[in-house]
Design an enzyme around this catalytic site. Sequence first.
Site, mmCIF file in Angstrom:
data_model
loop_
_atom_site.group_PDB
_atom_site.id
_atom_site.type_symbol
_atom_site.label_atom_id
_atom_site.label_comp_id
_atom_site.label_asym_id
_atom_site.label_seq_id
_atom_site.Cartn_x
_atom_site.Cartn_y
_atom_site.Cartn_z
ATOM 1 N N TYR A 124 95.755 28.614 72.995
ATOM 2 C CA TYR A 124 95.053 27.591 73.785
ATOM 3 C C TYR A 124 95.635 27.489 75.198
ATOM 4 O O TYR A 124 95.424 26.500 75.882
ATOM 5 C CB TYR A 124 95.134 26.224 73.096
ATOM 6 C CG TYR A 124 94.285 26.096 71.836
ATOM 7 C CD1 TYR A 124 93.744 27.201 71.215
ATOM 8 C CD2 TYR A 124 94.042 24.847 71.280
ATOM 9 C CE1 TYR A 124 92.982 27.083 70.062
ATOM 10 C CE2 TYR A 124 93.275 24.713 70.131
ATOM 11 C CZ TYR A 124 92.747 25.838 69.521
ATOM 12 O OH TYR A 124 91.995 25.713 68.380
ATOM 13 N N LYS A 173 102.203 33.954 61.343
ATOM 14 C CA LYS A 173 101.607 35.215 60.894
ATOM 15 C C LYS A 173 102.475 36.330 61.472
ATOM 16 O O LYS A 173 102.010 37.240 62.160
ATOM 17 C CB LYS A 173 100.154 35.293 61.385
ATOM 18 C CG LYS A 173 99.339 36.406 60.797
ATOM 19 C CD LYS A 173 98.997 36.202 59.325
ATOM 20 C CE LYS A 173 98.245 37.415 58.794
ATOM 21 N NZ LYS A 173 98.109 37.414 57.335
ATOM 22 N N ASP A 206 97.571 32.511 56.054
ATOM 23 C CA ASP A 206 96.492 32.703 55.073
ATOM 24 C C ASP A 206 96.915 32.189 53.703
ATOM 25 O O ASP A 206 96.193 31.451 53.033
ATOM 26 C CB ASP A 206 96.037 34.173 55.027
ATOM 27 C CG ASP A 206 97.203 35.168 55.113
ATOM 28 O OD1 ASP A 206 98.341 34.747 55.367
ATOM 29 O OD2 ASP A 206 96.957 36.381 54.924
ATOM 30 N N ASP A 230 95.605 23.519 64.686
ATOM 31 C CA ASP A 230 94.278 22.927 64.833
ATOM 32 C C ASP A 230 93.479 23.121 63.545
ATOM 33 O O ASP A 230 92.874 22.191 63.002
ATOM 34 C CB ASP A 230 93.568 23.607 66.025
ATOM 35 C CG ASP A 230 92.392 22.789 66.526
ATOM 36 O OD1 ASP A 230 92.170 21.679 66.013
ATOM 37 O OD2 ASP A 230 91.682 23.280 67.430
#
Length: 374
Positions: A124, A173, A206, A230
């Site tokens: 972002y 991740k 995930d 988010d």
Amino acid sequence: MGTKVTLIPGDGIGPEVTDAARLVADATGVSIDWEVVEAGEKAIAKKGTPLPPEVLDSLRRNKVGIKGPITTPIGSGFRSVNVALRQELDLYASLRPARAIAGEGTRYPDVDLVVVREAMEGLYSGVEHWVDRDHSAGETINIITRKESARICRFAFDYAIRNHRKKVTAVHKANIMKVTGGLFQEVFREVAREYPSIAAEERLVDNMCMQLVKKPEEYDVLVTTNLFGDILSDLCAGLAGGLGVAPGALFGESIALFEPVHGSAPKYAGQDKADPVAEILCLELLLRHLGHSEAAQRVFRAVWEVIYEKKVVTYDLALPGYTMRPTRPSKCSEMAKEIARKVPQVDISKPLPTPPGARAQSSVKLANDTHLED
Ligand code: NAD
């Protein structure tokens, strides 16, 4: 003279839900001088910019504010006011508690976790461009720095200590994004060593989504980068009863701004239909931040009782299905009035009624949790 608090009504359902929060604030008896400033669509119409300087000035002066959601055009148009506010005011920590309120409207009556989201950088950061003239490929840059990663991880551990939480889980991740994810992971491990009394663990994002849907009660405080935060905080809002009941807060070194997780829900704007609870629970967090602990507990208790009684609730809490008693939906303003009516009457010394399906112990813990330092 009351405490000066900046109020940004926002777009869509924002003015309705912030009116609701003001009504409940009045019922607490805490003296607040609201400094109302416009950002978003109304500000464009009146001032030609979605974020006029007086909004930033007001927040810099008052150091505390509450806002409704602000619409961001999709794909084109002005840059997100929400992202700009965070970056201009250095509001680096986004805190999003997910508590199952009275067990109504949730399949997970025991859920009680907090998402701590880094709000300054990551995907972002606003650094994106087309790769070629034909716009056939684009790039959005994922900026992760040691400084911001350390700041958000420390915020999460400090929050855990102040609020008697036991565990912080870092979500990343790092197996695929070895540079950016790897840096966040490395910094998390370094910071975790400074807090030996708090358990630290990691999950790939995930796997985290699957774990949250399967057994959210095993998680306590989650800390993660901007985009993952988010998405995860909406997921956690869903676990706890939906966007209509999910509050949030943004913290900088000196400024705090309270805002619901939900957006401006334009399809419900002006219909007096939206759930006011998320914004009213933002007020609860704001009152705690200002040191009005009893008033905050009254607000939480009043919200809890109104939802538990299920006589005066908005459409999202009145839906038939997995809830106990389907009800005729009330208006946003009716539910706000009912919560405000209860605020001075509730007995905060009594244990809360056990929500259907929840373990009694957990419900009491929810009621007494401070969430923000008192
Ligand atoms: P949204 O949160 O506005 O709506 C998603 C769904 O949740 C809709 O079905 C909506 O009806 C429902 N919902 C949301 N709030 C509710 C409430 N209080 N009571 C009952 N139902 C509620 O998300 P969206 O549609 O993706 O976004 C709409 C606009 O809001 C976009 O312009 C987006 O950029 C903006 N937005 C702003 C913020 C913010 O100001 N912090 C946050 C998220 C989205």
